[in-house]
Design an enzyme around this catalytic site. Structure first.
Site, PDB file in Angstrom:
ATOM      1  N   CYS A  33     -10.262  -4.631  -0.557  1.00 29.21           N
ATOM      2  CA  CYS A  33     -11.364  -3.664  -0.626  1.00 29.21           C
ATOM      3  C   CYS A  33     -12.105  -3.832  -1.956  1.00 29.21           C
ATOM      4  O   CYS A  33     -11.624  -4.494  -2.882  1.00 29.21           O
ATOM      5  CB  CYS A  33     -10.850  -2.225  -0.460  1.00 29.21           C
ATOM      6  N   GLU A  55      -2.805  -4.573  -3.325  1.00 27.91           N
ATOM      7  CA  GLU A  55      -3.234  -5.463  -4.400  1.00 27.91           C
ATOM      8  C   GLU A  55      -3.064  -4.808  -5.769  1.00 27.91           C
ATOM      9  O   GLU A  55      -2.587  -5.432  -6.730  1.00 27.91           O
ATOM     10  CB  GLU A  55      -4.709  -5.858  -4.213  1.00 27.91           C
ATOM     11  N   ASN A  59       0.847  -1.199   0.000  1.00 30.64           N
ATOM     12  CA  ASN A  59       0.000   0.000   0.000  1.00 30.64           C
ATOM     13  C   ASN A  59       0.880   1.246   0.000  1.00 30.64           C
ATOM     14  O   ASN A  59       1.922   1.286   0.670  1.00 30.64           O
ATOM     15  CB  ASN A  59      -0.974   0.003   1.191  1.00 30.64           C
ATOM     16  N   ILE A  60       0.469   2.241  -0.784  1.00 27.43           N
ATOM     17  CA  ILE A  60       1.222   3.487  -0.911  1.00 27.43           C
ATOM     18  C   ILE A  60       0.253   4.623  -0.611  1.00 27.43           C
ATOM     19  O   ILE A  60      -0.556   5.006  -1.451  1.00 27.43           O
ATOM     20  CB  ILE A  60       1.824   3.639  -2.329  1.00 27.43           C
ATOM     21  N   GLU A  61       0.322   5.107   0.624  1.00 26.48           N
ATOM     22  CA  GLU A  61      -0.623   6.139   1.035  1.00 26.48           C
ATOM     23  C   GLU A  61      -0.211   7.511   0.511  1.00 26.48           C
ATOM     24  O   GLU A  61       0.939   7.730   0.129  1.00 26.48           O
ATOM     25  CB  GLU A  61      -0.743   6.166   2.563  1.00 26.48           C
ATOM     26  N   CYS A  77      -3.874   0.696  -2.873  1.00 25.64           N
ATOM     27  CA  CYS A  77      -3.766  -0.513  -2.056  1.00 25.64           C
ATOM     28  C   CYS A  77      -2.650  -1.418  -2.565  1.00 25.64           C
ATOM     29  O   CYS A  77      -2.225  -1.329  -3.719  1.00 25.64           O
ATOM     30  CB  CYS A  77      -5.072  -1.297  -2.109  1.00 25.64           C
ATOM     31  N   CYS A  95     -10.160  -2.951  -5.183  1.00 26.23           N
ATOM     32  CA  CYS A  95      -9.199  -3.980  -5.606  1.00 26.23           C
ATOM     33  C   CYS A  95      -9.918  -5.187  -6.206  1.00 26.23           C
ATOM     34  O   CYS A  95      -9.438  -5.781  -7.171  1.00 26.23           O
ATOM     35  CB  CYS A  95      -8.323  -4.397  -4.426  1.00 26.23           C
TER      36      CYS A  95
END
Lengths: 134, 134, 134, 134
Positions: free
Chosen positions: B90, B59, B46-48, B57, B93
């Site tokens: 989610c 995935e 995940n890369i916020e 996300c 994804c």
């Protein structure tokens, strides 16, 4: 209590506001919600973007309009499109709708523009074992 | 054929690359795919983003890495997080994964970091009656 | 030090991995980054989705591939598309790229597939007064 | 013609509808637009999602509410947040706003909740050389 026929008329009236110059697929959604004990409905259309990825679906557009009106929880979701068969909400919309879901058996009704084909489900069925952080 | 133990090691090794300064929730995913008849695995985290909405996300990060390697279809999906219970993909994804799904019974396995809790499903079960334009 | 010609070859080689069945617009990006003192490059393509809104641009795909390889900061961004004129990064990509920007004058180079037209800028110029939470 | 003081009151009145349980950052936006020759204003708030990535900013929420009311083009954008300093629109919002921009010098005004700090710009300045497909 809002009746289904009024909502079908509202969907038909708002479908043309869809901003869909890239796909030509017009979608309109209605969110039935409660605010301060009163049942209301908010409409939204798909709003496409030249980047594609910044497109927003009709369901999430309708949620934006409902939240600014004080929506506390979603009672029902309706989706209409200009396609020959009813379309179902995409996975992203299912996730966002369930953020405001207090009743997993709240109905979801998807219809085509001609109103001669429909598909029914519930919020809970649409996203089994939904992502959440417990 | 990649074995499950190797993928679990890969997940554990890559979890720390998660960019999650806002939530502290670290997630890593593995996509098993085929390219030119060879089975391979791609990882993603995940890369916020400070805007929250531009977060991606794990995935979908893994799918990006697989597509640039020539992925034609997804064979299996693994998800690990640093939460005590396994988290499920989610809705967004699920929609993106099924864009590359040829086999609706392809397995999805979600585990926690300690590897002592898991949850299993299939791509098809995760998004019943998925949105598509027929 | 990676030279520009190698990156142009890499862009050309990866452009065809674009998953763009809806728009026909193929885009590939290269992110030049440092990890453990070594300069590397990661490629990414646009990955469209039937929902449109879940489409990811090439620039963010490349960032996913770089982060899973340990990227700490972005040194340069290259974008190539199959359109006659060079395209620039969309606003969403500019926001995500600057999440990893340590050097506001890091170069951005956009080219067309034929390599006979280009457009240059810097990360800082692309998103003046960027959104941040201070 | 809507005056600025009325819009500031509207922003203050709507800020609390923000759904921001994850960040605590409340944002409200106002879009001034024309429909059938009449000037109107639509409000929107940020609506966060447990997935983070499905969060929508206030600016795009307001656009959803304006489009369903027949918005043809954006005349002005106002943004207020509960942070001590004014925040500027993120890159994704800049891209979406400019999809409906006919006037690149249309004003953007960002204020804090206390109304004692502000930042001004224009739609055109916010996204130089914006992504488009010509």
């Amino acid at each position: 209590m809002l009746n289904k026929q009024e909502i079908m008329q509202g969907l038909t009236q708002h479908l043309g506001y869809s901003h869909s110059p890239y796909s030509g697929v017009q979608v309109v959604a209605a969110i039935v919600y409660e605010t301060n004990g009163e049942e209301r409905v908010a409409y939204g259309v798909n709003i496409e973007n030249v980047s594609y990825g910044l497109t927003v679906c009709a369901e999430r557009s309708a949620i934006s309009a409902a939240v600014i009106d004080g929506m506390q929880s979603i009672k029902a979701l309706y989706v209409m499109s200009n396609q020959s068969d009813p379309i179902s909400p995409c996975g992203a919309c299912r996730q966002v709708v369930t953020e405001f879901m207090q009743d997993p058996v709240a109905p979801v009704l998807c219809v085509n523009k001609a109103l001669n084909k429909s598909w029914e489900s519930t919020l809970g069925e649409l996203l089994p074992n939904r992502f959440d952080l417990g």
